[in-house]
Each structure stands twice: as structure tokens, then as C-alpha cells.
Scaffold this active site. Structure first.
Site, PDB file in Angstrom:
ATOM      1  N   GLY A   1       0.808  -1.057   0.191  1.00 60.79           N
ATOM      2  CA  GLY A   1      -0.211  -0.082  -0.362  1.00 60.79           C
ATOM      3  C   GLY A   1       0.698   1.514  -0.302  1.00 60.79           C
TER       4      GLY A   1
ATOM      5  N   PHE B   1      17.410   8.397  -7.058  1.00 58.35           N
ATOM      6  CA  PHE B   1      18.733   9.334  -7.141  1.00 58.35           C
ATOM      7  C   PHE B   1      19.178   8.214  -6.343  1.00 58.35           C
ATOM      8  CE2 PHE B   1      22.043  11.700  -5.423  1.00 58.35           C
ATOM      9  CZ  PHE B   1      22.795  11.793  -6.713  1.00 58.35           C
TER      10      PHE B   1
ATOM     11  N   ASP C   1      18.353   6.163  -3.056  1.00 59.31           N
ATOM     12  CA  ASP C   1      18.489   4.595  -2.628  1.00 59.31           C
ATOM     13  C   ASP C   1      19.876   4.734  -2.269  1.00 59.31           C
ATOM     14  OD1 ASP C   1      17.938   1.751  -3.664  1.00 59.31           O
ATOM     15  OD2 ASP C   1      20.078   2.271  -4.482  1.00 59.31           O
TER      16      ASP C   1
ATOM     17  N   TYR D   1      27.612   0.800   0.234  1.00 62.92           N
ATOM     18  CA  TYR D   1      28.393   2.087  -0.516  1.00 62.92           C
ATOM     19  C   TYR D   1      28.677   2.995   0.065  1.00 62.92           C
ATOM     20  CZ  TYR D   1      24.461   0.689  -3.943  1.00 62.92           C
ATOM     21  OH  TYR D   1      23.471   0.210  -4.489  1.00 62.92           O
TER      22      TYR D   1
ATOM     23  N   LYS E   1      20.007  -1.441   2.305  1.00 62.15           N
ATOM     24  CA  LYS E   1      20.627  -2.563   1.954  1.00 62.15           C
ATOM     25  C   LYS E   1      21.256  -3.560   3.095  1.00 62.15           C
ATOM     26  CE  LYS E   1      20.039  -1.869  -3.011  1.00 62.15           C
ATOM     27  NZ  LYS E   1      20.802  -0.312  -2.231  1.00 62.15           N
TER      28      LYS E   1
ATOM     29  N   HIS F   1      20.558  -7.298  -0.125  1.00 62.38           N
ATOM     30  CA  HIS F   1      21.597  -6.779  -1.761  1.00 62.38           C
ATOM     31  C   HIS F   1      21.459  -7.841  -1.683  1.00 62.38           C
ATOM     32  CE1 HIS F   1      24.242  -3.549  -2.192  1.00 62.38           C
ATOM     33  NE2 HIS F   1      23.950  -3.392  -3.226  1.00 62.38           N
TER      34      HIS F   1
END
Length: 321
Positions: A13, A21, A49, A54, A79, A112
Site C-alpha cells: 500500500g 536517485f 537509494d 556504498y 540494504k 542486497h
């Protein structure tokens, strides 16, 4: 917001912007992503994101707070890394990401990769430790065990939406047969040389939304076996001329017209802005670009290349005996 970004309602929902991005980068990623995220927010992006891997969570959180945009207007996705798949590590890993971002919940938390590795600590220098053969061995942690710990994150209010990344149809079927909360997202590599036709049809049938990483074919990545130059293909250049758009805009909208999310990354404000443009493409042009992958599949994000031969989850490096 200034841009009419297409939105899709997820299976839980939640409204999900189909242009996000992406914030993966190199050694200078934290600083570069901080400035790029500030630009992205000013331009109109609200779906961001990232991933623990990262090393950009802190930078993104800082950029959001400085933007003064209310937290509830931002859609934050990050992630869970492979070393945190044992159930006892899932919540601490999630809480670490939440702390690094500087907020108290996540909008989306993805597994991930489907494989699990031995836990060596939460610090970034402990999460991709290779052996003497340049390999990271996988360990036996059933996906459903990790998933149930992720489901608990939803129940406890730390996460609003859970999903997966780099999952194939058999992996999804196995998870769906056992889970309580179905994955809302499957983030995978999609571009004309990896169109993921069967996976897209399957996920649509199960009300799972795909998000495409490397929607441009990872143009900054160069390897003899994995590099492609979709942006330079004559067909793409012709379409760019036809629609009076850039080749990048053609590829992003090829994905949007197929019904899934795209998360392009850039550190240049003009490109960040251009990536938000949404337009309708003719069905035949969409089909023409799919044909690239029907003739030749190229995976630019190969887990064997990245992590070693033990991580051949797609079974693309099998040798015949």
C-alpha cells in the site's frame, strides 16, 4: 514538487516513486554523493537509494537534514549486506544504517544479495574480506531465516517496506512459499543487454515491483567481459533524435515505460535534472531495445567478478566436465 514523477503503489500500500536517485560511487563517494544528493533534493527527487556497502548513508542523511525537507516526504531505501544474514545480525545492521542516516526508520530495506558470508564485524573494512584466492566463501544461512528477521523489523517499526535484490525467479518462488510478508521490491540489473523479460513478467504476476540498477548498462565500468556501450548504439542515438531527448533519457524511459523503477546516479546537477524527465515511448521502440538482450546478454554487475567464484549465484560460470 516541480516534476511529475510517475508513482506506483507497492503490494503493502506504499506509494513508490519510479525515478530514484542512486548513490553508489567510488573512493570519493561520500563527499561527492553529499553534494549530488543536495542537488537532487533541490531538483525534486524524493526517492533516494543507498546501501551500507556504498558508505554513503551518512552523506545522504546530512544532505536531507540540510535540505529542510520533512522526513515524511523522503523515501529512503538501503540494504542489508551479506555478512549480516544470520538472524542475530539483521537488526543490529539495520539499526546501524538508521543511525548513520540519522533518522529513526527506513522506508525500504532490501537484502542486497541472496548469498550469505561469515560475519567478521560491522565496520566497513570487515565486510568484503577476500581469501588468498581472491574469493569470499559463502555460508549456509537460509534466505528465509534472514527474511524472518527482516519481517520483524517491519513489525517493530524500524522499516516500512522490505524487499530483495539480485533475486531470480526460483529464489523468489522459494521465498514466497515460506514468508509471511512478501517482498515488495526486487532490485536487479536491467538495461537493453539484460532486459529481464521473464523476471519482469513473473514479478508483475506476483505484485512485486522491480527496480533497475545500472539502467544505462553501467557506462563507467570497464572490463573485457562485462563492458557495453549502450549509449553509443546507433539505434539508441536514432531514438534520441526521434524523441528529441538524450540517449540517457531514452534508456531511462525505456524502463519507466515497461513499468519498473530506475535509479540512475550522477554527480552533475544538469544530468541529475535531465534524468527526471518522463515521456511516453512507442511500443515498437521499447521492443526494439529489448531485442539487444535477446541477441546477447551482458551482466555488468557479476558477483563472481566482484566477490569470487564461490558467488556464482546465477550459474553463469559453470564449467563443463
Amino acid at each position: 514538487m516541480a516534476h511529475n514523477i510517475p508513482i506506483k503503489r507497492l503490494n503493502n500500500g506504499t506509494d513508490f516513486q519510479l525515478i530514484g536517485f542512486g548513490t553508489f560511487g567510488g573512493a570519493d563517494a561520500p563527499e561527492a554523493v553529499y553534494h549530488a544528493t543536495k542537488s537532487a533534493l533541490e531538483i525534486g527527487y524524493r526517492h533516494l537509494d543507498t546501501a551500507y556497502y556504498y558508505k554513503t548513508e551518512e552523506s545522504i542523511g546530512k544532505a536531507i537534514r540540510e535540505s529542510k525537507i520533512p522526513r515524511e516526504e523522503i523515501y529512503l531505501a538501503t540494504k542489508l549486506w551479506q555478512t549480516f544474514h544470520r538472524p542475530e545480525h539483521v537488526r543490529p545492521a539495520c539499526e546501524r544504517s538508521i543511525k548513520d542516516l540519522g533518522f529513526d526508520y527506513l522506508d525500504q530495506y532490501l537484502m542486497h544479495w541472496p548469498m550469505a558470508w561469515e560475519f567478521k564485524g560491522y565496520d566497513h573494512d570487515k565486510i568484503t574480506v577476500k581469501d588468498e584466492n581472491n574469493d569470499i566463501k559463502c555460508i549456509d544461512v537460509p534466505v528465509i531465516d534472514t527474511w524472518r528477521a527482516m519481517e520483524q523489523l517491519v513489525k517493530d517499526g524500524l522499516v516500512r517496506t522490505i524487499g530483495v535484490s539480485n533475486f531470480t525467479i526460483p529464489m523468489l518462488e522459494d521465498l514466497l512459499s515460506q514468508c509471511e510478508i512478501p517482498p515488495a521490491i526486487n532490485q536487479v540489473e536491467i538495461h537493453p543487454f539484460m532486459p529481464q523479460e521473464e523476471l519482469l513478467a513473473y514479478c508483475n504476476s506476483k505484485n512485486i515491483t522491480l527496480t533497475a540498477f545500472s539502467p544505462l548498462g553501467n557506462p563507467g565500468f570497464r572490463s573485457a567481459d562485462h563492458s557495453i556501450s549502450i549509449l553509443e548504439e546507433p539505434t539508441v542515438l536514432e531514438m534520441a533524435k526521434k524523441y528529441n531527448k538524450s540517449p540517457v533519457q531514452v534508456l531511462l524511459n525505456w524502463g519507466l515505460n515497461r513499468g519498473y523503477a530506475v535509479i540512475p546516479k550522477s554527480v552533475k546537477p544538469d544530468r541529475i535534472k535531465a534524468n527526471l524527465e518522463h515521456f511516453k515511448m512507442e511500443a515498437q521502440d521499447i521492443e526494439t531495445l529489448i531485442e539487444f538482450g535477446r541477441k546477447k546478454i551482458v551482466r555488468t554487475c557479476d558477483p563472481v567478478y566482484l566477490f569470487g567464484i564461490s558467488n556464482d549465484i546465477f550459474k553463469e560460470h559453470q564449467t563443463s566436465v
